[in-house]
Each structure stands twice: as C-alpha cells, then as structure tokens.
Design an enzyme around this catalytic site. Structure first.
Site, PDB file in Angstrom:
ATOM      1  N   GLU A 111     -28.906   7.745 -44.653  1.00  0.00           N
ATOM      2  CA  GLU A 111     -28.216   6.559 -45.156  1.00  0.00           C
ATOM      3  C   GLU A 111     -28.785   6.178 -46.501  1.00  0.00           C
ATOM      4  O   GLU A 111     -29.961   6.401 -46.794  1.00  0.00           O
ATOM      5  CB  GLU A 111     -28.378   5.378 -44.189  1.00  0.00           C
ATOM      6  CG  GLU A 111     -27.779   5.616 -42.837  1.00  0.00           C
ATOM      7  CD  GLU A 111     -27.020   4.411 -42.292  1.00  0.00           C
ATOM      8  OE1 GLU A 111     -26.891   3.406 -43.011  1.00  0.00           O
ATOM      9  OE2 GLU A 111     -26.543   4.497 -41.139  1.00  0.00           O
ATOM     10  N   PHE A 121     -32.656  10.991 -41.869  1.00  0.00           N
ATOM     11  CA  PHE A 121     -33.130  11.066 -40.485  1.00  0.00           C
ATOM     12  C   PHE A 121     -32.841  12.399 -39.815  1.00  0.00           C
ATOM     13  O   PHE A 121     -33.227  12.613 -38.670  1.00  0.00           O
ATOM     14  CB  PHE A 121     -32.562   9.933 -39.629  1.00  0.00           C
ATOM     15  CG  PHE A 121     -31.080   9.688 -39.797  1.00  0.00           C
ATOM     16  CD1 PHE A 121     -30.140  10.566 -39.284  1.00  0.00           C
ATOM     17  CD2 PHE A 121     -30.643   8.548 -40.459  1.00  0.00           C
ATOM     18  CE1 PHE A 121     -28.790  10.325 -39.419  1.00  0.00           C
ATOM     19  CE2 PHE A 121     -29.289   8.298 -40.602  1.00  0.00           C
ATOM     20  CZ  PHE A 121     -28.351   9.193 -40.082  1.00  0.00           C
ATOM     21  N   GLU A 129     -35.906   4.959 -34.408  1.00  0.00           N
ATOM     22  CA  GLU A 129     -35.783   4.828 -35.861  1.00  0.00           C
ATOM     23  C   GLU A 129     -35.190   3.474 -36.201  1.00  0.00           C
ATOM     24  O   GLU A 129     -34.395   2.922 -35.423  1.00  0.00           O
ATOM     25  CB  GLU A 129     -34.860   5.910 -36.435  1.00  0.00           C
ATOM     26  CG  GLU A 129     -35.267   7.326 -36.139  1.00  0.00           C
ATOM     27  CD  GLU A 129     -34.168   8.329 -36.467  1.00  0.00           C
ATOM     28  OE1 GLU A 129     -34.427   9.538 -36.345  1.00  0.00           O
ATOM     29  OE2 GLU A 129     -33.047   7.899 -36.837  1.00  0.00           O
ATOM     30  N   ARG A 135     -23.617   5.786 -44.642  1.00  0.00           N
ATOM     31  CA  ARG A 135     -23.968   7.119 -44.144  1.00  0.00           C
ATOM     32  C   ARG A 135     -23.715   8.139 -45.247  1.00  0.00           C
ATOM     33  O   ARG A 135     -22.642   8.143 -45.877  1.00  0.00           O
ATOM     34  CB  ARG A 135     -23.117   7.446 -42.920  1.00  0.00           C
ATOM     35  CG  ARG A 135     -23.470   8.753 -42.186  1.00  0.00           C
ATOM     36  CD  ARG A 135     -24.682   8.573 -41.324  1.00  0.00           C
ATOM     37  NE  ARG A 135     -24.965   9.766 -40.521  1.00  0.00           N
ATOM     38  CZ  ARG A 135     -24.581   9.929 -39.251  1.00  0.00           C
ATOM     39  NH1 ARG A 135     -23.868   8.990 -38.651  1.00  0.00           N
ATOM     40  NH2 ARG A 135     -24.916  11.022 -38.601  1.00  0.00           N
ATOM     41  N   LYS A 175     -27.650   3.476 -29.970  1.00  0.00           N
ATOM     42  CA  LYS A 175     -27.968   2.418 -30.941  1.00  0.00           C
ATOM     43  C   LYS A 175     -28.226   1.112 -30.203  1.00  0.00           C
ATOM     44  O   LYS A 175     -27.499   0.727 -29.295  1.00  0.00           O
ATOM     45  CB  LYS A 175     -26.844   2.261 -31.957  1.00  0.00           C
ATOM     46  CG  LYS A 175     -25.443   2.138 -31.399  1.00  0.00           C
ATOM     47  CD  LYS A 175     -24.421   2.213 -32.517  1.00  0.00           C
ATOM     48  CE  LYS A 175     -22.997   2.219 -31.961  1.00  0.00           C
ATOM     49  NZ  LYS A 175     -21.980   2.373 -33.034  1.00  0.00           N
ATOM     50  N   LYS A 228     -32.544   1.125 -37.422  1.00  0.00           N
ATOM     51  CA  LYS A 228     -31.096   1.251 -37.626  1.00  0.00           C
ATOM     52  C   LYS A 228     -30.738   0.483 -38.880  1.00  0.00           C
ATOM     53  O   LYS A 228     -30.804  -0.746 -38.921  1.00  0.00           O
ATOM     54  CB  LYS A 228     -30.299   0.724 -36.435  1.00  0.00           C
ATOM     55  CG  LYS A 228     -28.818   1.020 -36.643  1.00  0.00           C
ATOM     56  CD  LYS A 228     -27.954   0.624 -35.508  1.00  0.00           C
ATOM     57  CE  LYS A 228     -26.546   1.171 -35.752  1.00  0.00           C
ATOM     58  NZ  LYS A 228     -26.056   1.009 -37.115  1.00  0.00           N
ATOM     59  N   ARG A 273     -19.766  11.703 -30.193  1.00  0.00           N
ATOM     60  CA  ARG A 273     -20.408  10.440 -29.853  1.00  0.00           C
ATOM     61  C   ARG A 273     -20.888  10.556 -28.406  1.00  0.00           C
ATOM     62  O   ARG A 273     -20.190  10.200 -27.461  1.00  0.00           O
ATOM     63  CB  ARG A 273     -19.425   9.279 -29.997  1.00  0.00           C
ATOM     64  CG  ARG A 273     -20.089   7.903 -29.879  1.00  0.00           C
ATOM     65  CD  ARG A 273     -19.078   6.791 -29.945  1.00  0.00           C
ATOM     66  NE  ARG A 273     -18.378   6.708 -31.213  1.00  0.00           N
ATOM     67  CZ  ARG A 273     -18.859   6.156 -32.321  1.00  0.00           C
ATOM     68  NH1 ARG A 273     -20.079   5.651 -32.321  1.00  0.00           N
ATOM     69  NH2 ARG A 273     -18.140   6.114 -33.423  1.00  0.00           N
ATOM     70  N   ARG A 329     -19.538   9.164 -45.138  1.00  0.00           N
ATOM     71  CA  ARG A 329     -19.264   9.302 -43.704  1.00  0.00           C
ATOM     72  C   ARG A 329     -17.894   9.930 -43.475  1.00  0.00           C
ATOM     73  O   ARG A 329     -17.698  10.695 -42.544  1.00  0.00           O
ATOM     74  CB  ARG A 329     -19.325   7.921 -43.045  1.00  0.00           C
ATOM     75  CG  ARG A 329     -19.074   7.916 -41.544  1.00  0.00           C
ATOM     76  CD  ARG A 329     -18.944   6.494 -41.034  1.00  0.00           C
ATOM     77  NE  ARG A 329     -18.775   6.447 -39.588  1.00  0.00           N
ATOM     78  CZ  ARG A 329     -19.744   6.256 -38.717  1.00  0.00           C
ATOM     79  NH1 ARG A 329     -20.982   6.099 -39.152  1.00  0.00           N
ATOM     80  NH2 ARG A 329     -19.508   6.213 -37.428  1.00  0.00           N
TER      81      ARG A 329
END
Length: 512
Positions: A261, A301, A210, A217, A378, A212, A372, A232
């Site tokens: 986003e 997303f 996708e 967010r 990323k 970035k 995470r 976020r």
C-alpha cells in the site's frame, strides 16, 4: 446472443442462493456464447461493464430508465456493448448531454427487463452473487477443466474475460499461455473480515499480524531500472507515484513484484484521510507539486516474484522473510504471535498511530490472487452512528418487492433538518427487510416509483469503516462501507447523531 437471454440468466442466478446452482446456470449460458460475446458475457455476469469508466451517474440512469421500453427483445450483447463503448469514449464540451442522449437511445431499444439489467449493471448494483469465484466454477462446469486450473490462470493473467475466451474456444491446452509476466498486473489477494482479534486468532492460531493501512493498494513491478506501479484495479498509475519508483530502483533486486500500500502521512506519522491519499492517484499533471504537499510512503507486505523465481506457492512465512531481506525499510510493521495479550497490544499500537486495525495472516498460506479466503483476515475498529432513514429504494433480484437500499441522514443541529451521507443495503436480515418495507410505506410522503421518500422519524444504528470526502452529498462527506446493525425505536429522530459528529470522525477528532 440477445441481451434478453443474459438478463434472464442474471435474474435466475440472483434468485438462488446455492452456489452450485448459480454455477450451473451460468455454465449453460457460457456454452452458448460465441466470439466477442464471451468476454462481454463474462464481464457483465460478474457484475461490471467492460469499460472501466462510463461517466454515467445514478441520476442519469434514473432519468432514462422510465422511458418507453421496446415491446420485444432485439438488442444483442454486441449492440449494447458497442453503445456503452461509444458512451465511454465521449469527452469534451457537451459530452454530458451526449452521454444522456446516447444512453436514452440505448434504453429505447431495450425491453423493460433489459432496461432493468442495464441500469443495475451501469450503476454497480447487479447484486446477483455471480462473483469471480462463482464464474470460475461456471467455466469449469462449461469446459470440464478443473476449477483450480482456471483460477490459477485467472490469477496469473489478471484477465478473467481472456481466460474464459481461451478455454471456451481452445480448451485446457490454452491455459499454458497464462503465466506470470512482469508489467502485467496480477489480481490482488483479498481478506475476509473477522469479528474481532480473538476470532481471528482462534481461526488461524499463530498469525502474522500487520498494521491495516487505509491507503491505496499497489502492485510494483521492477526489471532493472524499469519500474511500473499498478492500482488495486490493475490500472497503470506509475506516473502518479514517483516516490515508489525511486524506492524500487534503490532496492538490490534485479527483478521483483511487490504487493503493498501507498499512503499519505502527516508530519507526525499519522495517516491523512483515505481521500487525501487518493488525490495522488487522480493526478497526471503537476505531480511534483502535489508530491510536495502529500508525499506518499510505500509499505509492502508481500513478495510475488524475485529475480526470476515466482513465490505464489511459497508459504507466507518464507515470502515475508524474503521481502524483509530485500526491502527491510519498506516492510509494513509486522508481529508474529498466537498470544492474545501480545496481539491486543499490537492492535492498540496500530490504532494509536491512526491506522484502521490489523491484518492477521496464516504463516503457511499461499498467495491466492483474486481470492477472498480466510487465510487473510482483517480486524478493524468499526465506527457506529445513529442516523435517520430519509428514503428507500425498491430492491432487485432476491430483494424484489422489498424496500431495501436506504438513504442515511445525520441531524443538522443548526437547521434542525437532516443531511444525507449515503446509502446502504447491507446487514439486513430477511425479517428486517419485511418489517422495514411495511414500516417505510407507513412513513412514505412521495415516490417516483423507484425511490420512496420518508418522513424523517426512523433511527437506525449503522456501522461503517470511515468517513470520506464526497461531492455527491450535500455535506461533502459520505460513509464508507456502511451496514445496518439494528433499528433504534427507543430513539427519536431529534436524538440522532449530528453532522458535527460525522465531521469530527472525518477529521480524527472523535473515534466514535
């Protein structure tokens, strides 16, 4: 509980690199917390105060930090938390001075170790390694509840402190009440960095790639005509983003939670700088006027809930397909491939359109809110600059005794001097820390006991994600996520990159 006990545990946790040992020491402290102390302790040992905004900057903290310390500990967690809450509530004329006086009064009641802990807590530099995952492990050890169950409750509730209080008071049965609720934000799933696209594909194999986006967010909740949007940090920002509300109301779903986003785009479709997008999220008045100047475009997303069904445990491939069916015009550009050449072409396309790079996601991965991991990676095109070290700060915890946090400056070609662009302590090896501590003291020209000012001679190569506007530095610019790559003894300070180069990167005139 006395603040001294928590500060001591924080120091012990920072001194060990072993995650299991960190969790054991945190668990030992958690078992001793009572009542409101639980939420205070969990927040502080996770590295942040309970108050979202204190209105206190580093200069204010530094100004009171050197005040005379208490000889013996007497401050409780409740005392200190109440004092911070009062400071956070101050507003209006004269509030700045009152914040400083109130902070000074708090520090006067603290021992030297407690002052150090509070200072680092307030300015966000409590680098002890007790992040959310470690705290969840600690709660598991403290209660005997499987860590996976605690993580899921934290994920669904978005409130680690509330989960901690519930399980420490009531045990495993309390987890049943932490379920997904519309209009209560869920912690966002996070990504880990990949060295490059080849490394991402080697880890994931076939991946959903996708764009970035360097936007804000957002998590969007909808039930009928009611729509709310969260940031976020899980703050309600609905009033600032009417475009997103309108777009959600037009979708055919009765009920949904979307992750994505929002970004401000120029007329040619390229993104404005990150700071321009963020202007929209700081505004509560004249929203329509700013909307006309900086309209937001949503790109989603992920889909977490649809018409009564939760999608957290559904493979990403199926979540993406459901999202494409319900909101086809709002999906971030995506390509599924395991072919390196096709992936590279997609990366070039994203960069050509002004975006940061790509996200690479495992098609079978569940949505792990607040985590995470390595199922989301990323891939970004990092900038680098050669900058001059202007000063350095003595470190804490594992870096105590080392000059660690360095002040970075670009060369001002007009004046011949150097202009500060920010600080970083990231990317430094133990050998580098030892070397720079010795070298910095040879270059020192002044110190206040905490920050050492240096002769501007040493050049360092710094990688960073972007340049953002900042009122905190003389040029009005700062580097985002700067980290040290290496020192450049082959370069003189007169050969460092200029402020004009930094401005060109910020304005999109140079890719660096």
């Amino acid at each position: 509980m006395l603040l001294a006990e928590l500060a001591s545990t924080s120091r012990e946790v920072a001194a060990t690199g072993a995650r299991s040992v960190k969790a054991e020491r945190l668990a030992a402290l958690l078992r001793r917390l009572e009542g409101d102390e639980i939420e205070i302790g969990v927040a502080w040992l996770s590295g942040h105060p309970r108050q979202s905004r204190l209105g206190i900057g580093g200069a204010t903290v530094h100004g009171v930090r050197g005040s005379e310390a208490a000889a013996a500990p007497s401050l409780t967690l409740a005392d200190a938390d109440t004092a911070l809450a009062r400071i956070a509530a101050l507003a209006g004329a004269g509030s700045g001075g009152e914040r400083q006086r109130s902070l000074a009064a708090l520090f006067a009641r603290a021992t030297a170790e407690e002052q150090d802990f509070l200072a680092r807590l307030i300015v966000g530099e409590l680098r002890q390694g007790a992040l959310a995952g470690v705290m969840e492990d600690a709660l598991a050890k403290a209660t005997g509840i499987p860590a996976a169950e605690i993580r899921r409750a934290t994920m669904l509730s978005g409130d680690a402190e509330a989960v901690a209080r519930a399980v420490l008071h009531e045990g495993r049965a309390a987890l049943a009440r932490f379920q997904v609720e519309l209009f209560r934000p869920v912690q966002p799933m996070l990504a880990s960095p990949a060295d490059d696209l080849d490394a991402a594909l080697e880890r994931l194999g076939e991946a959903a790639l996708e764009y970035k986006l360097d936007g804000a967010r957002v998590q969007l909740h909808k039930s009928g005509e009611e729509v709310r949007v969260f940031s976020r940090r899980m703050n309600d920002v609905t009033v600032a983003v009417p475009e997103l509300v309108e777009a959600a109301r037009a979708l055919p779903a009765r009920e949904m939670i979307l992750d994505g986003e929002a970004i401000a785009l120029r007329e040619d479709g390229r993104p404005h700088p990150f700071q321009a997008t963020m202007r929209r999220f700081g505004r509560r008045l004249d929203v329509e006027a700013l909307r006309g100047e900086l309209p937001l475009t949503p790109f989603f997303f992920d889909l977490l809930r649809l018409d009564g069904a939760d999608f957290f445990d559904v493979p990403a491939r199926d979540r993406f397909e459901a999202l494409a069916r319900v909101a086809p015009a709002l999906v971030v550009p995506r390509r599924v491939t395991g072919d390196v050449d096709a992936a590279e072409a997609f990366l070039r396309e994203a960069l050509a359109r002004g975006h940061e790079g790509l996200m690479a996601k495992a098609p079978e991965a569940r949505y792990e809110a607040g985590r995470r991991g390595f199922s989301w990676l990323k891939v970004k095109e990092a900038h680098t600059l050669d900058l001059v070290v202007l000063a350095a700060e003595w470190g804490h915890g594992r870096r105590k005794g080392f000059l660690s946090n360095i002040h970075l400056g670009a060369r001002d070609a007009a004046s011949g001097g150097f202009v500060m662009l920010g600080k970083t302590f990231k990317g430094m090896t133990d050998a580098m820390l030892a070397w720079q501590t010795q070298r910095f003291q040879e270059l020192a020209v002044a110190t206040d006991g905490y920050t050492v000012q240096l002769r501007p001679e040493l050049v360092v190569e710094v990688a960073f994600n972007d340049v953002q506007e900042s009122p905190h530095y003389p040029a009005g610019l700062a580097l985002r996520f700067a980290r040290v790559k290496r020192y450049r003894p082959d370069k003189a300070a007169a050969q460092a990159d200029t402020l004009e180069t930094v401005r060109a990167i910020h304005e999109g005139r140079l890719s660096s």
